[in-house]
Write a protein that holds these residues in place. Structure first.
Motif, PDB file in Angstrom:
ATOM      1  N   VAL A   2       2.307  15.329 -11.388  1.00 29.72           N
ATOM      2  CA  VAL A   2       1.201  14.757 -10.897  1.00 29.72           C
ATOM      3  C   VAL A   2       1.091  13.681 -10.439  1.00 29.72           C
ATOM      4  CG1 VAL A   2      -1.324  14.521 -11.505  1.00 29.72           C
ATOM      5  CG2 VAL A   2      -0.063  16.356 -12.648  1.00 29.72           C
ATOM      6  N   LEU A   3       1.815  12.999 -11.394  1.00 27.57           N
ATOM      7  CA  LEU A   3       1.694  11.417 -10.372  1.00 27.57           C
ATOM      8  C   LEU A   3       2.019  11.177  -8.804  1.00 27.57           C
ATOM      9  CD1 LEU A   3       2.492   9.204 -13.533  1.00 27.57           C
ATOM     10  CD2 LEU A   3       0.588   9.413 -12.644  1.00 27.57           C
ATOM     11  N   GLY A  22       0.675   9.900  -5.227  1.00 23.60           N
ATOM     12  CA  GLY A  22       1.461   8.901  -4.540  1.00 23.60           C
ATOM     13  C   GLY A  22       1.605   9.453  -2.991  1.00 23.60           C
ATOM     14  N   LYS A  23       1.313  10.858  -2.653  1.00 23.86           N
ATOM     15  CA  LYS A  23       1.672  11.184  -1.894  1.00 23.86           C
ATOM     16  C   LYS A  23       0.555  11.041  -1.071  1.00 23.86           C
ATOM     17  CE  LYS A  23       5.311  13.517  -2.173  1.00 23.86           C
ATOM     18  NZ  LYS A  23       5.623  15.409  -2.585  1.00 23.86           N
ATOM     19  N   PHE A  38      11.039   7.810 -10.522  1.00 24.73           N
ATOM     20  CA  PHE A  38      10.547   7.823  -9.740  1.00 24.73           C
ATOM     21  C   PHE A  38       9.593   6.963  -8.909  1.00 24.73           C
ATOM     22  CE2 PHE A  38       5.670   6.919  -9.951  1.00 24.73           C
ATOM     23  CZ  PHE A  38       4.503   7.555  -9.773  1.00 24.73           C
ATOM     24  N   SER A  39       9.949   5.276  -8.724  1.00 26.50           N
ATOM     25  CA  SER A  39       9.793   4.245  -8.446  1.00 26.50           C
ATOM     26  C   SER A  39      10.515   4.381  -6.907  1.00 26.50           C
ATOM     27  CB  SER A  39       9.839   3.807  -8.910  1.00 26.50           C
ATOM     28  OG  SER A  39       8.743   3.638 -10.326  1.00 26.50           O
ATOM     29  N   GLN A  40      10.052   3.831  -6.796  1.00 26.67           N
ATOM     30  CA  GLN A  40      10.315   3.010  -4.732  1.00 26.67           C
ATOM     31  C   GLN A  40      10.973   1.742  -5.519  1.00 26.67           C
ATOM     32  OE1 GLN A  40       6.811   3.841  -3.258  1.00 26.67           O
ATOM     33  NE2 GLN A  40       7.960   5.136  -1.536  1.00 26.67           N
ATOM     34  N   ARG A  81       0.912  -1.261  -0.021  1.00 30.84           N
ATOM     35  CA  ARG A  81       0.137   0.163   0.170  1.00 30.84           C
ATOM     36  C   ARG A  81       0.962   0.655  -0.305  1.00 30.84           C
ATOM     37  NH1 ARG A  81      -2.382  -4.508   2.144  1.00 30.84           N
ATOM     38  NH2 ARG A  81      -4.761  -4.472   2.319  1.00 30.84           N
ATOM     39  N   GLY A  82       0.591   1.933  -0.596  1.00 33.75           N
ATOM     40  CA  GLY A  82       1.018   3.536  -1.015  1.00 33.75           C
ATOM     41  C   GLY A  82       2.350   3.857  -2.011  1.00 33.75           C
ATOM     42  N   GLU A  83       2.640   2.343  -2.527  1.00 33.36           N
ATOM     43  CA  GLU A  83       3.917   2.224  -2.905  1.00 33.36           C
ATOM     44  C   GLU A  83       4.268   2.724  -4.642  1.00 33.36           C
ATOM     45  OE1 GLU A  83       6.991  -0.733  -2.273  1.00 33.36           O
ATOM     46  OE2 GLU A  83       5.393  -1.841  -2.367  1.00 33.36           O
TER      47      GLU A  83
END
Length: 250
Positions: free
Chosen positions: A187-188, A192-193, A211-213, A37-39
């Motif tokens: 925007v993305l 995500g935030k 962009f990605s974790q 969740r939230g990733e």
């Protein structure tokens, strides 16, 4: 006194041994993948690797040949696409998929077609307008007359009107100018935030990994590598294959 460590939270999405075939071709050959969740997670790879096919299977557009998709603890491999949307899985498809003959506002409201909370829809429209001011300026305009970047923003806004828990994006930067791409990823990040989980397929591997974790590398229908975005940005194989860098010593 119980000294056992707490159980880690279950992933929002998990793919177990997923295989997908169509037209006599096995496009995805037994992949495992998970999102918490939230990733923000990206899926990178060459054209034809099976990335879009994987997104379409998660959204319910393509059936599974084998394996299972678990979402929020439930098996959804046989759940139709419209019911997945109601449960919070929204797809922004490659090519945007907007309704070109409808106005911008009509397109946005189509994103909320499965909702019945009128006040919530109006609040979410205002939130999208604040996030995408260029779209707000064009509400009465026919969507097919928008620029490519505006159409992509509209497609994202439409998906957000469904109040997704999981947002799937297929090549959001394709064919767009760098300044427009920068705005879209801004925007993305905001999305995500707000706690929305994001799975991104993006041909621009450098952009995707920044962009990605976490990220997965897909080759010929299989996951061949995974790690944090930062780790894969410095991985020699990834840099050579997807970031356009030579592995030769200067």
């Amino acid at each position: 006194m119980n000294t056992d460590p707490p159980n880690p939270p279950s992933p929002l999405l998990r793919l177990d041994g997923v295989q997908i075939a169509y037209g006599g071709i096995q496009a995805v050959k037994g992949i495992d993948l998970e999102l918490h969740r939230g990733e923000r997670v990206s899926l990178i790879g060459a054209n034809g690797a099976g990335k879009t096919t994987t997104l379409n299977a998660i959204a319910g557009i393509l059936p599974l040949a084998r394996g299972e998709i678990l979402y929020d603890g439930d098996r959804i491999g046989q759940v139709p696409a419209h019911k997945r949307l109601r449960r919070g899985i929204a797809l922004v498809p490659e090519g945007r998929g907007i309704f070109t003959r409808l106005t911008v506002e009509e397109n946005l409201r189509m994103g909320a077609y499965s909702r019945r909370d009128a006040a919530g829809i109006e609040a979410d429209l205002e939130r999208v307008y604040a996030m995408l001011p260029r779209i707000k300026e064009r509400l009465a305009q026919v969507a097919g007359t928008l620029s490519g970047g505006e159409q992509q923003m509209l497609a994202i806004g439409r998906a957000l009107l469904s109040r997704p828990k999981l947002l799937l994006l297929d090549e959001p930067s394709m064919g767009l100018a760098p300044l427009v791409v920068e705005k879209i990823f801004e925007v993305l990040r905001s999305v995500g935030k707000e706690g929305v989980t994001i799975l991104l397929v993006e041909q621009n591997a450098n952009l995707a990994l920044e962009f990605s974790q976490r990220a997965y590398v897909m080759e010929s229908g299989r996951i061949t590598l995974s790690g944090s975005g930062a780790e894969l940005l410095t991985d020699p194989k990834v840099r050579t294959a997807y970031l356009g860098e030579s592995d030769e010593i200067a």
